[in-house]
Scaffold this motif. Structure first.
Motif, PDB file in Angstrom:
ATOM      1  N   VAL A 131       2.471  -4.001  -0.722  1.00 31.90           N
ATOM      2  CA  VAL A 131       1.128  -4.553  -0.933  1.00 31.90           C
ATOM      3  C   VAL A 131       0.118  -3.833  -0.052  1.00 31.90           C
ATOM      4  O   VAL A 131      -1.000  -3.531  -0.476  1.00 31.90           O
ATOM      5  N   LEU A 132       0.505  -3.538   1.193  1.00 31.87           N
ATOM      6  CA  LEU A 132      -0.386  -2.819   2.092  1.00 31.87           C
ATOM      7  C   LEU A 132      -0.745  -1.450   1.519  1.00 31.87           C
ATOM      8  O   LEU A 132      -1.879  -0.972   1.658  1.00 31.87           O
ATOM      9  N   PHE A 133       0.212  -0.821   0.843  1.00 31.08           N
ATOM     10  CA  PHE A 133      -0.056   0.481   0.228  1.00 31.08           C
ATOM     11  C   PHE A 133      -1.116   0.375  -0.864  1.00 31.08           C
ATOM     12  O   PHE A 133      -1.849   1.337  -1.115  1.00 31.08           O
ATOM     13  N   MET A 134      -1.214  -0.805  -1.500  1.00 31.60           N
ATOM     14  CA  MET A 134      -2.200  -0.982  -2.566  1.00 31.60           C
ATOM     15  C   MET A 134      -3.624  -1.047  -2.023  1.00 31.60           C
ATOM     16  O   MET A 134      -4.588  -0.894  -2.766  1.00 31.60           O
ATOM     17  N   ILE A 135      -3.765  -1.277  -0.708  1.00 34.52           N
ATOM     18  CA  ILE A 135      -5.091  -1.401  -0.101  1.00 34.52           C
ATOM     19  C   ILE A 135      -5.583  -0.018   0.299  1.00 34.52           C
ATOM     20  O   ILE A 135      -4.955   0.661   1.121  1.00 34.52           O
ATOM     21  N   GLU A 136      -6.688   0.408  -0.264  1.00 33.79           N
ATOM     22  CA  GLU A 136      -7.243   1.713   0.083  1.00 33.79           C
ATOM     23  C   GLU A 136      -8.297   1.623   1.180  1.00 33.79           C
ATOM     24  O   GLU A 136      -8.709   2.632   1.728  1.00 33.79           O
ATOM     25  N   ASN A 137      -8.718   0.402   1.500  1.00 32.67           N
ATOM     26  CA  ASN A 137      -9.707   0.201   2.562  1.00 32.67           C
ATOM     27  C   ASN A 137      -9.127   0.714   3.889  1.00 32.67           C
ATOM     28  O   ASN A 137      -8.165   0.141   4.406  1.00 32.67           O
ATOM     29  N   PRO A 138      -9.697   1.782   4.468  1.00 32.29           N
ATOM     30  CA  PRO A 138      -9.118   2.343   5.691  1.00 32.29           C
ATOM     31  C   PRO A 138      -9.149   1.404   6.882  1.00 32.29           C
ATOM     32  O   PRO A 138      -8.337   1.525   7.788  1.00 32.29           O
ATOM     33  N   ILE A 139     -10.074   0.436   6.878  1.00 33.24           N
ATOM     34  CA  ILE A 139     -10.137  -0.524   7.981  1.00 33.24           C
ATOM     35  C   ILE A 139      -8.822  -1.280   8.093  1.00 33.24           C
ATOM     36  O   ILE A 139      -8.312  -1.528   9.187  1.00 33.24           O
TER      37      ILE A 139
ATOM     38  N   TRP B 274      -2.520 -12.885   3.201  1.00 35.27           N
ATOM     39  CA  TRP B 274      -3.823 -12.318   3.585  1.00 35.27           C
ATOM     40  C   TRP B 274      -3.963 -10.896   3.054  1.00 35.27           C
ATOM     41  O   TRP B 274      -4.994 -10.538   2.478  1.00 35.27           O
ATOM     42  N   LEU B 275      -2.911 -10.088   3.223  1.00 30.49           N
ATOM     43  CA  LEU B 275      -2.957  -8.717   2.721  1.00 30.49           C
ATOM     44  C   LEU B 275      -3.091  -8.698   1.196  1.00 30.49           C
ATOM     45  O   LEU B 275      -3.837  -7.885   0.633  1.00 30.49           O
ATOM     46  N   ALA B 276      -2.365  -9.601   0.528  1.00 35.60           N
ATOM     47  CA  ALA B 276      -2.453  -9.666  -0.931  1.00 35.60           C
ATOM     48  C   ALA B 276      -3.861 -10.040  -1.377  1.00 35.60           C
ATOM     49  O   ALA B 276      -4.374  -9.507  -2.369  1.00 35.60           O
ATOM     50  N   ASP B 277      -4.504 -10.952  -0.635  1.00 28.14           N
ATOM     51  CA  ASP B 277      -5.881 -11.345  -0.966  1.00 28.14           C
ATOM     52  C   ASP B 277      -6.845 -10.171  -0.766  1.00 28.14           C
ATOM     53  O   ASP B 277      -7.756  -9.957  -1.567  1.00 28.14           O
ATOM     54  N   LEU B 278      -6.644  -9.406   0.320  1.00 31.75           N
ATOM     55  CA  LEU B 278      -7.504  -8.247   0.559  1.00 31.75           C
ATOM     56  C   LEU B 278      -7.345  -7.214  -0.554  1.00 31.75           C
ATOM     57  O   LEU B 278      -8.322  -6.624  -1.028  1.00 31.75           O
ATOM     58  N   ALA B 279      -6.094  -6.995  -0.970  1.00 35.29           N
ATOM     59  CA  ALA B 279      -5.854  -6.043  -2.060  1.00 35.29           C
ATOM     60  C   ALA B 279      -6.477  -6.550  -3.354  1.00 35.29           C
ATOM     61  O   ALA B 279      -7.068  -5.782  -4.122  1.00 35.29           O
ATOM     62  N   ALA B 280      -6.355  -7.855  -3.611  1.00 35.51           N
ATOM     63  CA  ALA B 280      -6.917  -8.429  -4.837  1.00 35.51           C
ATOM     64  C   ALA B 280      -8.428  -8.260  -4.875  1.00 35.51           C
ATOM     65  O   ALA B 280      -9.003  -7.916  -5.909  1.00 35.51           O
ATOM     66  N   ALA B 281      -9.074  -8.501  -3.727  1.00 36.08           N
ATOM     67  CA  ALA B 281     -10.530  -8.354  -3.678  1.00 36.08           C
ATOM     68  C   ALA B 281     -10.938  -6.902  -3.929  1.00 36.08           C
ATOM     69  O   ALA B 281     -11.911  -6.626  -4.633  1.00 36.08           O
ATOM     70  N   GLU B 282     -10.176  -5.977  -3.362  1.00 35.16           N
ATOM     71  CA  GLU B 282     -10.481  -4.563  -3.545  1.00 35.16           C
ATOM     72  C   GLU B 282     -10.269  -4.126  -4.993  1.00 35.16           C
ATOM     73  O   GLU B 282     -11.024  -3.315  -5.533  1.00 35.16           O
ATOM     74  N   LEU B 283      -9.225  -4.676  -5.628  1.00 35.70           N
ATOM     75  CA  LEU B 283      -8.903  -4.297  -7.004  1.00 35.70           C
ATOM     76  C   LEU B 283      -9.722  -5.070  -8.026  1.00 35.70           C
ATOM     77  O   LEU B 283      -9.670  -4.754  -9.218  1.00 35.70           O
ATOM     78  N   GLY B 284     -10.441  -6.083  -7.576  1.00 31.52           N
ATOM     79  CA  GLY B 284     -11.198  -6.905  -8.515  1.00 31.52           C
ATOM     80  C   GLY B 284     -10.302  -7.773  -9.373  1.00 31.52           C
ATOM     81  O   GLY B 284     -10.635  -8.085 -10.511  1.00 31.52           O
TER      82      GLY B 284
END
Length: 652
Positions: A345-353, A547-557
């Protein structure tokens, strides 16, 4: 005795191995009685570190050594994760440092521990250097293979200078590259051209050999940078894949960290997943591991960049489909398997922060974070006097004298203490101590007003400071935040909240809001005439992973919730408009969403949302569900009653 297929494959791999005489000679000194104890093998992606480690492992075994190889990509980057992986590898049941150390000492002869892909273990570098490796018996040697050279602390820490050696791995020479291409069936004529155009980079050589049918070497540019050459060779290879199915599967698989049958099924519902897996397995840059296929990073990144540029909508749809499947599967795993899904899931997040906070991609920072010792008290006190007033200093020093193990110091490349921070676990504190601190008292009051589920943990990051920057963003603060992520991983899935305080609120506000922190405006404390602002991050019922899944979901829309649950606003977003939720309604909704499709018992909801184990209170759960259904209106049937159990959130 007949040879097994694995024996034949190993023999072929050894026959294809060329060069690296200098590196193998240095590694060989590990097997000598007076040789070094730790080797850092480092080089850029695709340079051949894994192949070199495998060759050394084979040589070490022929000399009577026991070799234990761990791929860090598949091990949770926590102390317990390492001990668990080692326990399994050496055949002991207890995941305890003492038991593991005794077993390694009892194996007899030289034992080599090889950690490949060590760059993903940056969170554990200090623990390995300060605690684990020094505890190993005399017969154990350690090899760390990764992309970055060793952190400065390996050179500056007392004693390591004579026991550790770095082994840089560079490209093959032109002659070695030509010899390698000969083992791949490439003629000397073409081999000379390929060797020059690929800079002797082993992965580029493999790609060039595989792509030779499409473009002749005479057509390749010879003076391009390595990354450009890799991108071009990957593009040529893709063009040379003469069936559209394999090309499509490779492009879609480039958006995920590891490729599994279940992911292939959702990414390509019109294909047979087993056939798709076998198509990938045959490619020269794909490795089969214990938990799926791994496309080599350099190739995967080139393919993903190309797909994102040429077809951004398809790229996004692949990522969305993968996210949905990963979060669905993660809800039913635990133990060591949980880490794999966290990393996925972390890999799905492209937000560098977020991504860089867990797995920094650059070279190791010159600053290291280590547990404080009694000799650090003077430096710690000096930093406090330089940055804080009397009241604030005395408050921190009281914690230092009570729980010194909760303090960590930040050291520069020369070993000087340039900063510190302290963090505390809620399950290890006495309430009286919190009430004795004006800032912690506010956090204690907030916890009382908004209690966590029983057995959950809050992490109190009481203060971080550095010379020159105070609590404002800087290199020392970045090192502290990286170390904090180690605590996140160690404490999940029990970690529910993080509390922190800063005086320089505006400097952190944009990043903090993006990560989900809420500023507790009513909890501001004034010490020595300065305002200390508090903020809290509630990870939700699924802890760090949710939390990570929610961040990825927000980024992916991805609209993952009922209609859409706006977590920040605590509202349902329905077709007919937004609907506000009470704290209990929000808690129940969020918990059901995190486990959508699964039955959740009333006692589980009482424990996780109400923070109680009182079974007789199940009627209050039913009452909250009734009000939720009313607010859902036309989607009320999304919350199903599971007879004799509780409730389930149905997929839309």
């Amino acid at each position: 005795m007949p040879q097994r297929m694995s024996d034949l494959l190993t023999a072929c791999a050894h026959q294809n191995f060329v060069g690296r005489i200098a590196e193998l000679t240095i590694l060989g000194t590990l097997l000598e009685p007076q040789g070094p104890r730790v080797m850092h093998v480092h080089g850029i992606a695709g340079i051949g570190k894994t192949t070199l480690l495998a060759r050394f492992a084979s040589i070490a075994r022929t000399h009577g050594a026991t070799v234990i190889q761990l791929d860090c990509r598949h091990v949770e980057p926590t102390e317990q994760g390492v001990l668990s992986a080692l326990s399994e590898a050496i055949g002991v049941a207890a995941q305890d440092t003492g038991v593991v150390v005794d077993r390694l000492g009892g194996l007899g002869g030289i034992v080599v521990l090889a950690f490949d892909a060590f760059e993903v273990f940056r969170l554990l570098d200090t623990w390995l250097r300060q605690v684990f490796i020094p505890s190993l018996p005399e017969n154990v040697r350690v090899v760390l293979g990764g992309r970055q050279p060793p952190a400065a602390a390996w050179y500056t820490s007392p004693g390591w200078g004579q026991l550790m050696r770095a082994v840089p791995v560079s490209s093959l020479t032109e002659n070695e590259a030509r010899d390698f291409l000969l083992t791949l069936g490439i003629s000397e004529k073409h081999g000379a051209i390929i060797a020059r155009s690929t800079h002797g980079h082993p992965l580029a050589l493999k790609l060039a050999a595989a792509a030779l049918r499409e473009v002749t070497p005479e057509q390749w540019p010879t003076d391009t940078p390595l990354q450009h050459a890799l991108d071009e060779l990957t593009h040529i290879f893709l063009e040379d894949v003469n069936d559209a199915v394999t090309r499509r599967v490779l492009e879609g698989s480039a958006v995920v960290r590891r490729v599994t049958l279940s992911l292939l099924q959702v990414l390509f519902p019109d294909l047979a997943p087993r056939d798709a897996l076998e198509r990938l397995r045959r490619l020269p840059f794909v490795d089969a591991t214990s938990d799926g296929l791994m496309i080599h990073d350099a190739v995967r990144e080139a393919i993903a960049r190309s797909l994102h540029a040429s077809d951004p909508e398809r790229y996004l749809e692949y990522r969305r489909a993968a996210w949905r499947q990963l979060t669905r599967e993660a809800g039913s795993v635990g133990g060591g398997d949980l880490w794999r899904y966290t990393a996925d899931v972390l890999f799905m997040i492209e937000n560098p922060i977020v991504r860089e906070a867990f797995f920094p991609s650059g070279s190791p920072a010159a600053l290291t974070v280590e547990m404080a010792s009694v000799v650090d008290e003077t430096a710690l006190t000096d930093i406090l006097h330089a940055c804080e007033g009397r009241e604030a200093t005395e408050s921190i020093l009281r914690w230092w004298h009570r729980i010194p193990r909760a303090f960590s110091v930040v050291r520069d490349s020369a070993g000087r203490t340039v900063g510190f921070y302290c963090k505390f676990r809620s399950d290890e504190l006495e309430s009286g101590w919190m009430l004795d601190d004006p800032i912690m008292e506010q956090w204690y009051s907030h916890l009382k007003r908004y209690p966590m589920p029983k057995d959950s943990i809050a992490l109190f990051c009481r203060r971080w400071l550095s010379l020159g920057d105070g609590d404002s963003p800087g290199e020392a603060q970045a090192a502290v935040w990286l170390d904090l992520k180690r605590a996140y991983m160690e404490l999940r899935p029990r970690l529910r909240r993080v509390y922190l305080t800063v005086t320089d609120l505006e400097a952190y506000a944009p990043v903090a809001r993006r990560l989900g922190f809420e500023v507790l405006a009513e909890r501001t404390v004034v010490l020595d005439g300065r305002q200390y602002h508090s903020a809290v991050l509630d990870f939700g019922p699924a802890s760090v992973d949710g939390w990570l899944a929610d961040l990825a979901a927000a980024e992916l829309g991805v609209q993952q919730e009922i209609g859409l649950l706006d977590v920040d606003a605590r509202e349902l977003v329905l077709d007919e408009g937004r609907v506000a939720l009470t704290p209990l309604e929000f808690g129940v909704t969020r918990y059901l969403v995190a486990r959508r499709g699964k039955a959740v018992s009333r006692s589980e909801l009482l424990r996780e949302v109400w923070g109680t184990r009182y079974e007789g209170g199940s009627n209050v759960v039913d009452a909250v569900v009734r009000t939720l259904r009313r607010k859902l209106g036309g989607q009320a049937d999304r919350i199903e009653t599971v007879t004799g159990v509780g409730y389930r959130l149905r997929e839309p």
